[in-house]
Design a protein around this motif. Structure first.
Motif, PDB file in Angstrom:
ATOM      1  N   MET B   1     -14.321   1.298  17.057  1.00  0.00           N
ATOM      2  CA  MET B   1     -12.961   1.395  16.538  1.00  0.00           C
ATOM      3  C   MET B   1     -11.849   0.271  16.845  1.00  0.00           C
ATOM      4  N   SER B   2     -12.681  -0.844  16.683  1.00  0.00           N
ATOM      5  CA  SER B   2     -11.810  -1.990  17.082  1.00  0.00           C
ATOM      6  C   SER B   2     -10.756  -2.339  15.656  1.00  0.00           C
ATOM      7  N   ALA B   3      -9.606  -2.863  16.123  1.00  0.00           N
ATOM      8  CA  ALA B   3      -8.676  -3.029  15.229  1.00  0.00           C
ATOM      9  C   ALA B   3      -8.305  -4.636  15.286  1.00  0.00           C
ATOM     10  N   ARG B   9      -3.352  -1.619  18.992  1.00  0.00           N
ATOM     11  CA  ARG B   9      -3.998  -0.461  18.436  1.00  0.00           C
ATOM     12  C   ARG B   9      -5.464  -0.458  19.413  1.00  0.00           C
ATOM     13  N   LEU B  12      -5.176   1.367  22.541  1.00  0.00           N
ATOM     14  CA  LEU B  12      -5.149   2.823  22.084  1.00  0.00           C
ATOM     15  C   LEU B  12      -6.782   3.323  21.891  1.00  0.00           C
ATOM     16  N   ASP B  13      -7.333   2.557  21.260  1.00  0.00           N
ATOM     17  CA  ASP B  13      -8.620   2.779  20.902  1.00  0.00           C
ATOM     18  C   ASP B  13      -9.492   2.792  22.191  1.00  0.00           C
ATOM     19  N   ARG B  14      -9.384   1.849  23.014  1.00  0.00           N
ATOM     20  CA  ARG B  14     -10.304   1.813  24.216  1.00  0.00           C
ATOM     21  C   ARG B  14      -9.932   3.244  25.419  1.00  0.00           C
ATOM     22  N   ASP B  17     -11.585   6.171  23.489  1.00  0.00           N
ATOM     23  CA  ASP B  17     -13.100   5.953  23.842  1.00  0.00           C
ATOM     24  C   ASP B  17     -13.315   6.673  25.345  1.00  0.00           C
TER      25      ASP B  17
END
Lengths: 190, 147
Positions: B1-3, B9, B12-14, B17
């Motif tokens: 979900m990298s941005a 972002r 937030l994805d990390r 996870d």
């Protein structure tokens, strides 16, 4: 025969049967995961789950030794990741000074992501990050853990930094999860 | 979900996870307890999710049916536009099969296939001749109406 060809996969009927046999705890777990994936994104957790179901029974292969919950979680991750990628690369029509034979202006798709959309996403993400961190202003250890998660720290690094033993650390993580669920039961709302 | 190029972002994805890992590692009891704490009824939720799943199955089935119908329509359209196959003169086909059998240069497999010509039905003869033409053993003859 390649090693991949030897991997047994579930048939479409077997995948359906496995999903129909999920327990209430597994359904609750899936919903919790969907909520986390959807958090701060313009996607509804139920829509995300439904898309995962469709892909599971239509286009994805589930190795026989993979738990169906993990299979669905993997699909949700791929959906969210694909949507983010699509949003970044969405072409937008831009006006140009070029005119066609009739002298009408020619519009053409801009291959770069919309600068405006990019900015909005960045601002939104910044706002969510600040709000989430502010939730743990009263609990320095929890705040360090959330900040550490955001910065990609490992559990060992966080335990060492906070000085928490495994039980205390696990309990703190549970507190973080519960507080986020309580504060944002329907996902992120600015 | 990298941005790409959006560190906020990515952060937030990390976090997402890590929280998802926590959810996947929690016991069933913990998950159910948290679900109830948030005011949910796990059994009712399971029934709702099952209904959502069945809706997805129906959507997938309808989509497959629509795709099959579209493919069938393409086949029908192709069949209509295809010129009608001219009738095959079966006597001529049998004569040519006998000629294959008599040809000393024909491969053994062909002569074996042609050997029992008198016992073969008209349909078998036509099918056999089509195979022979496909193998290029004897050129298609317009008078036969064969391919």
């Amino acid at each position: 025969m390649s090693s991949q060809a030897a991997i047994a996969v579930l048939s479409r009927d077997e995948i359906q049967l496995a999903i129909r046999s999920l327990t209430s705890a597994q359904w609750a777990r899936l919903k919790a995961v969907a909520k986390r994936f959807a958090f701060g994104r313009p996607i509804d957790p139920n829509d995300l789950l439904q898309e995962a179901f469709l892909r599971a029974i239509d286009s994805r292969q589930c190795p026989a030794d993979v738990d169906v919950v993990m299979f669905l979680v993997g699909i949700m991750r791929s959906v969210v990741s694909g949507e983010a990628e699509k949003a970044r690369n969405r072409p937008t029509v831009v006006m140009s000074a070029v005119v066609d034979e009739q002298g009408e202006p020619v519009d053409y798709p801009d291959p770069s992501p919309s600068v405006e959309e990019d900015l909005i996403d960045k601002e939104n993400a910044m706002l969510i990050r600040r709000s989430v961190l502010a939730l743990f202003d009263d609990d320095p250890d929890a705040r360090v853990i959330v900040e550490g998660d955001m910065d990609g720290w490992s559990a060992d690094e966080l335990r060492t930094y906070t000085g928490l033993d495994k039980t205390a650390y696990d309990s703190k993580r549970k507190l973080i999860r519960r507080r986020l669920n309580k504060t944002y039961p329907e996902g992120w709302k600015p | 979900m990298s941005a790409n190029n959006n560190p906020e972002r990515e952060a937030l994805d990390r976090l997402a996870d890590s929280l998802i890992d926590d959810i996947l590692n929690a016991s069933d009891e913990e998950i159910l307890e948290e679900f109830r704490e948030d005011g949910g009824d796990p059994e009712q939720h399971a029934a709702e999710m099952l209904a959502l799943f069945e809706k997805s199955v129906m959507t997938a089935n309808k989509r497959r049916l629509a795709e099959a119908a579209a493919a069938a329509a393409v086949d029908r359209a192709a069949a209509v536009s295809r010129p009608p196959t001219p009738p095959i003169d079966i006597d001529e086909a049998r004569r040519r099969l006998r000629a294959v059998r008599a040809n000393p240069n024909a491969p053994e497999k062909l002569t074996l296939a042609a050997r029992n010509e008198s016992e073969l039905s008209d349909a078998d003869i036509i099918s056999l001749m089509e195979d022979i033409f496909e193998l290029g053993a004897t050129p298609p003859d317009d008078s036969l109406g064969t391919p």
